[in-house]
Scaffold this motif. Structure first.
Motif, PDB file in Angstrom:
ATOM      1  N   LEU A  21       0.829  -1.201   0.000  1.00  0.00           N
ATOM      2  CA  LEU A  21       0.000   0.000   0.000  1.00  0.00           C
ATOM      3  C   LEU A  21       0.867   1.255   0.000  1.00  0.00           C
ATOM      4  CD1 LEU A  21      -2.866   1.156   0.133  1.00  0.00           C
ATOM      5  CD2 LEU A  21      -2.677   1.094   2.612  1.00  0.00           C
ATOM      6  N   GLY A  22       1.925   1.267   0.777  1.00  0.00           N
ATOM      7  CA  GLY A  22       2.839   2.402   0.824  1.00  0.00           C
ATOM      8  C   GLY A  22       3.530   2.634  -0.513  1.00  0.00           C
ATOM      9  N   ALA A  23       3.952   1.544  -1.154  1.00  0.00           N
ATOM     10  CA  ALA A  23       4.608   1.662  -2.460  1.00  0.00           C
ATOM     11  C   ALA A  23       3.635   2.202  -3.506  1.00  0.00           C
ATOM     12  CB  ALA A  23       5.156   0.305  -2.897  1.00  0.00           C
ATOM     13  N   MET A  24       2.397   1.720  -3.471  1.00  0.00           N
ATOM     14  CA  MET A  24       1.397   2.203  -4.424  1.00  0.00           C
ATOM     15  C   MET A  24       1.087   3.683  -4.188  1.00  0.00           C
ATOM     16  SD  MET A  24      -1.135  -1.105  -4.626  1.00  0.00           S
ATOM     17  CE  MET A  24      -2.453  -0.178  -5.334  1.00  0.00           C
ATOM     18  N   LEU A  25       1.022   4.088  -2.943  1.00  0.00           N
ATOM     19  CA  LEU A  25       0.777   5.482  -2.597  1.00  0.00           C
ATOM     20  C   LEU A  25       1.919   6.368  -3.097  1.00  0.00           C
ATOM     21  CD1 LEU A  25      -1.104   7.461  -1.138  1.00  0.00           C
ATOM     22  CD2 LEU A  25       0.216   7.033   0.926  1.00  0.00           C
ATOM     23  N   CYS A  26       3.149   5.925  -2.893  1.00  0.00           N
ATOM     24  CA  CYS A  26       4.316   6.682  -3.369  1.00  0.00           C
ATOM     25  C   CYS A  26       4.304   6.820  -4.887  1.00  0.00           C
ATOM     26  CB  CYS A  26       5.609   6.019  -2.921  1.00  0.00           C
ATOM     27  SG  CYS A  26       5.931   6.206  -1.162  1.00  0.00           S
ATOM     28  N   LEU A  27       3.988   5.746  -5.600  1.00  0.00           N
ATOM     29  CA  LEU A  27       3.927   5.803  -7.052  1.00  0.00           C
ATOM     30  C   LEU A  27       2.821   6.742  -7.525  1.00  0.00           C
ATOM     31  CD1 LEU A  27       4.524   2.057  -8.010  1.00  0.00           C
ATOM     32  CD2 LEU A  27       6.073   3.992  -8.370  1.00  0.00           C
ATOM     33  N   GLY A  28       1.682   6.714  -6.844  1.00  0.00           N
ATOM     34  CA  GLY A  28       0.576   7.601  -7.201  1.00  0.00           C
ATOM     35  C   GLY A  28       0.934   9.067  -7.000  1.00  0.00           C
ATOM     36  N   VAL A  29       1.595   9.372  -5.901  1.00  0.00           N
ATOM     37  CA  VAL A  29       2.012  10.749  -5.627  1.00  0.00           C
ATOM     38  C   VAL A  29       3.042  11.196  -6.662  1.00  0.00           C
ATOM     39  CG1 VAL A  29       3.283  12.198  -3.978  1.00  0.00           C
ATOM     40  CG2 VAL A  29       1.460  10.688  -3.178  1.00  0.00           C
ATOM     41  N   ARG A  30       3.971  10.329  -6.997  1.00  0.00           N
ATOM     42  CA  ARG A  30       5.002  10.663  -7.994  1.00  0.00           C
ATOM     43  C   ARG A  30       4.369  10.932  -9.354  1.00  0.00           C
ATOM     44  NH1 ARG A  30       8.543   7.987 -11.704  1.00  0.00           N
ATOM     45  NH2 ARG A  30      10.504   9.117 -11.859  1.00  0.00           N
ATOM     46  N   TYR A  31       3.414  10.089  -9.757  1.00  0.00           N
ATOM     47  CA  TYR A  31       2.727  10.270 -11.038  1.00  0.00           C
ATOM     48  C   TYR A  31       1.974  11.602 -11.047  1.00  0.00           C
ATOM     49  CZ  TYR A  31      -0.508   9.488 -14.885  1.00  0.00           C
ATOM     50  OH  TYR A  31      -1.224   9.624 -16.043  1.00  0.00           O
TER      51      TYR A  31
END
Length: 138
Positions: A21-31
């Protein structure tokens, strides 16, 4: 020894969903940051739609495109849920505007539909009015 290994594996299994979940959140914020930066610092060029892949599970699909900046070719893919599947063969090989980030040339977006033009506050050109028949309301 075996119990220690089992205990470690259980702790890893408990933490794994939070890590994902943390990795997905980080990727979403970066995008989101990349798209925001693109809208602030974009330069327009001309690109060519190379391929349109239909999304088998939902609306629209993705467009693979190429564009040239300073004599170098760049390739990217952009998602188009608002582009109906019937437009698959109509857009391939056609040229469209591409917005790319002046600081990060790989950060780009091809502008095919009125919705994408609107995101950049660019008026939709009359020369692309034929694309409107392939747009959906997604």
């Amino acid at each position: 020894m075996k119990r220690k290994i089992i205990g470690i594996l259980r702790r890893i299994n408990r933490a794994l969903p939070y890590l994902i979940l943390g990795a997905m959140l980080c990727l979403g914020v970066r995008y989101s940051m990349m798209r925001s930066r693109l809208k602030q610092h974009y330069i327009l060029t001309v690109g060519t739609a190379l391929e349109y892949k239909v999304n088998p599970r939902g609306p629209g699909g993705s467009v693979k495109y190429s564009y040239e900046v300073n004599g170098k070719m760049y390739y990217s893919t952009d998602v188009y849920p608002e582009l109906h599947r019937s437009g698959e063969y109509s857009i391939v090989g056609k040229q469209f505007p591409v917005a790319y980030d002046s600081a990060d040339i790989d950060n780009s977006q091809i502008l095919i539909t009125a919705k994408k033009f609107k995101k950049f506050s660019i008026p939709f050109p009359d020369s692309l009015s034929w694309v409107e028949e392939y747009e959906t309301d997604w």
